[in-house]
Design a protein around this motif. Structure first.
Motif, PDB file in Angstrom:
ATOM      1  N   ASP A   1       0.835  -1.193   0.000  1.00  0.00           N
ATOM      2  CA  ASP A   1       0.000   0.000   0.000  1.00  0.00           C
ATOM      3  C   ASP A   1       0.874   1.249   0.000  1.00  0.00           C
ATOM      4  N   SER A   2       0.260   2.393  -0.243  1.00  0.00           N
ATOM      5  CA  SER A   2       1.024   3.635  -0.411  1.00  0.00           C
ATOM      6  C   SER A   2       0.848   4.567   0.775  1.00  0.00           C
ATOM      7  N   SER A   3       0.626   4.002   1.965  1.00  0.00           N
ATOM      8  CA  SER A   3       0.374   4.832   3.142  1.00  0.00           C
ATOM      9  C   SER A   3       1.547   5.737   3.479  1.00  0.00           C
ATOM     10  N   ASP A   4       2.768   5.325   3.155  1.00  0.00           N
ATOM     11  CA  ASP A   4       3.942   6.157   3.404  1.00  0.00           C
ATOM     12  C   ASP A   4       4.364   6.957   2.174  1.00  0.00           C
TER      13      ASP A   4
ATOM     14  N   GLY B   1       1.714  10.860   1.148  1.00  0.00           N
ATOM     15  CA  GLY B   1       1.378   9.754   2.033  1.00  0.00           C
ATOM     16  C   GLY B   1      -0.070   9.745   2.487  1.00  0.00           C
ATOM     17  N   GLU B   2      -0.426   8.664   3.190  1.00  0.00           N
ATOM     18  CA  GLU B   2      -1.740   8.461   3.797  1.00  0.00           C
ATOM     19  C   GLU B   2      -2.892   8.477   2.793  1.00  0.00           C
ATOM     20  N   ASP B   3      -2.616   8.066   1.567  1.00  0.00           N
ATOM     21  CA  ASP B   3      -3.690   7.892   0.592  1.00  0.00           C
ATOM     22  C   ASP B   3      -4.265   6.477   0.658  1.00  0.00           C
ATOM     23  N   PHE B   4      -3.504   5.530   1.216  1.00  0.00           N
ATOM     24  CA  PHE B   4      -3.956   4.158   1.434  1.00  0.00           C
ATOM     25  C   PHE B   4      -4.455   3.474   0.161  1.00  0.00           C
ATOM     26  N   GLU B   5      -3.842   3.815  -0.965  1.00  0.00           N
ATOM     27  CA  GLU B   5      -4.119   3.085  -2.191  1.00  0.00           C
ATOM     28  C   GLU B   5      -3.166   1.893  -2.293  1.00  0.00           C
ATOM     29  N   LEU B   6      -3.433   0.999  -3.243  1.00  0.00           N
ATOM     30  CA  LEU B   6      -2.544  -0.121  -3.487  1.00  0.00           C
ATOM     31  C   LEU B   6      -1.692   0.155  -4.716  1.00  0.00           C
ATOM     32  N   VAL B   7      -0.441  -0.249  -4.635  1.00  0.00           N
ATOM     33  CA  VAL B   7       0.486  -0.183  -5.772  1.00  0.00           C
ATOM     34  C   VAL B   7       0.807  -1.627  -6.131  1.00  0.00           C
ATOM     35  N   LEU B   8       0.425  -2.051  -7.324  1.00  0.00           N
ATOM     36  CA  LEU B   8       0.533  -3.446  -7.732  1.00  0.00           C
ATOM     37  C   LEU B   8       1.376  -3.581  -8.992  1.00  0.00           C
ATOM     38  N   CYS B   9       2.178  -4.644  -9.063  1.00  0.00           N
ATOM     39  CA  CYS B   9       2.962  -4.958 -10.254  1.00  0.00           C
ATOM     40  C   CYS B   9       2.526  -6.331 -10.762  1.00  0.00           C
ATOM     41  N   LEU B  10       2.213  -6.400 -12.044  1.00  0.00           N
ATOM     42  CA  LEU B  10       1.749  -7.643 -12.648  1.00  0.00           C
ATOM     43  C   LEU B  10       1.942  -7.570 -14.154  1.00  0.00           C
ATOM     44  N   PRO B  11       1.859  -8.700 -14.854  1.00  0.00           N
ATOM     45  CA  PRO B  11       2.037  -8.671 -16.310  1.00  0.00           C
ATOM     46  C   PRO B  11       1.111  -7.660 -16.978  1.00  0.00           C
TER      47      PRO B  11
END
Length: 330
Positions: A221-224, A271-281
């Motif tokens: 997550d992108s909390s920081d 910070g503190e947006d609490f989104e997800l950062v994902l890596c995938l094909p």
């Protein structure tokens, strides 16, 4: 009434109303995990004067944010919540109404995901502190880790960034945002006070795994801060990353609060947006963002060692992102 007047047993009786009676009351809570699932445990702490203050955060928001931080960590692992425990350090002169509203905020966030408070602890403290431990479950084949990204994978964010920091600036500066409507102001402030853990995207992830049971997804997550998340994933996976600034999702209302350079800093390091950062094909990433409003592919992983932000079309428009530029406790 202050909590020192209420007394320990009176305070415990008040907060127990927010817990399922069949679970609390003994020395520990008994929770039965789902079969063939791994248990995920995470802890997060909020300290008065560091994470919240009466000036910017009412007690309901303190409760909501304390829960959201932990549920966001579960979401970042791909885990569904089973329950949380709450440990409170409280000043004796704290109002019992403040604690009541704190728990109401927790309950409002938890109720979205049918998640109970299953225990905790309370003690006297020179400063108000909330420490929450969240417990969740996840299929071992579907654990999201920071260390599994591969080169040439797409980097996806689940939503906009910079809104929480913009909301904080509005709460701290009454004169800021004169050109914004009241609705826009309240929306940004709400992002800061009541961030949404992105457990809601699990059905979309489930569809991907149903179509490809061996699919690996890396992330956190992108909390920081967004930049911090990308750098941490890159370092843990032994890859680099190239991010395009113009693809970073955020509201145009931010440019009415600050110049473009400051807005970019809020997006990357606020910070503190609490989104997800994902890596995938890449092909799977394209499928994923179709089902998550506001999400975007912002770049790709590389075989290099650096995380680079592309701010334009010229060769000198590259910025190397590091963790040092974001918030650090020490």
């Amino acid at each position: 009434m202050e909590i020192r007047d209420l007394g320990e047993q009176g305070l415990l009786a008040m907060v127990k109303r927010f817990c399922p009676l069949e679970v609390v009351g003994d020395d520990g809570a008994v929770v039965t995990p789902v079969a063939d699932q791994s248990v995920v445990v995470t802890t997060d702490m909020l300290v008065e004067g560091c994470h919240f203050s009466d000036r910017t955060t009412p007690p309901t928001a303190v409760g909501w944010r304390s829960v959201a931080a932990n549920l966001s960590d579960l979401a970042a692992m791909g885990a569904s919540p089973l329950g949380i425990t709450v440990a409170l350090g409280l000043r004796g002169e704290t109002s019992s109404n403040w604690v009541q509203q704190l728990y109401e905020g927790m309950a409002q966030c938890l109720d979205q995901f049918q998640t109970p408070i299953i225990g905790g602890d309370i003690c006297r403290s020179p400063i108000n502190t909330i420490s929450i431990t969240a417990i969740g479950t996840v299929s071992p084949q579907r654990i999201i880790k920071r260390s599994t990204a591969q080169p040439e994978w797409a980097i996806v964010v689940s939503g906009a960034h910079g809104h929480s920091r913009a909301g904080l600036e509005l709460l701290l500066n009454d004169d800021l945002g004169a050109s914004l409507s009241e609705t826009e102001k309240r929306s940004l402030q709400h992002h800061h006070q009541y961030p949404q853990p992105r457990l809601d995207i699990f059905p979309s992830l489930q569809k991907l795994w149903d179509s490809d049971p061996h699919l690996i997804i890396a992330g956190m997550d992108s909390s920081d801060g967004l930049a911090d998340a990308i750098v941490q994933i890159s370092q843990a996976s032994g890859v680099g990353a190239r991010i395009e600034a113009q693809k970073l999702p955020h509201s145009n209302s931010l440019f009415q609060l600050a110049p473009a350079e400051t807005v970019l800093d809020w997006v990357l390091y606020g910070g503190e947006d609490f989104e997800l950062v994902l890596c995938l094909p890449c092909d799977r990433a394209q499928q994923l963002i179709k089902h998550i409003p506001g999400s975007a592919i912002i770049g790709v992983t590389t075989t290099e060692t650096e995380t680079i932000l592309l701010t334009g079309t010229h060769s000198n428009s590259e910025i190397i992102l590091t963790q040092k530029q974001g918030f650090q406790h020490f």
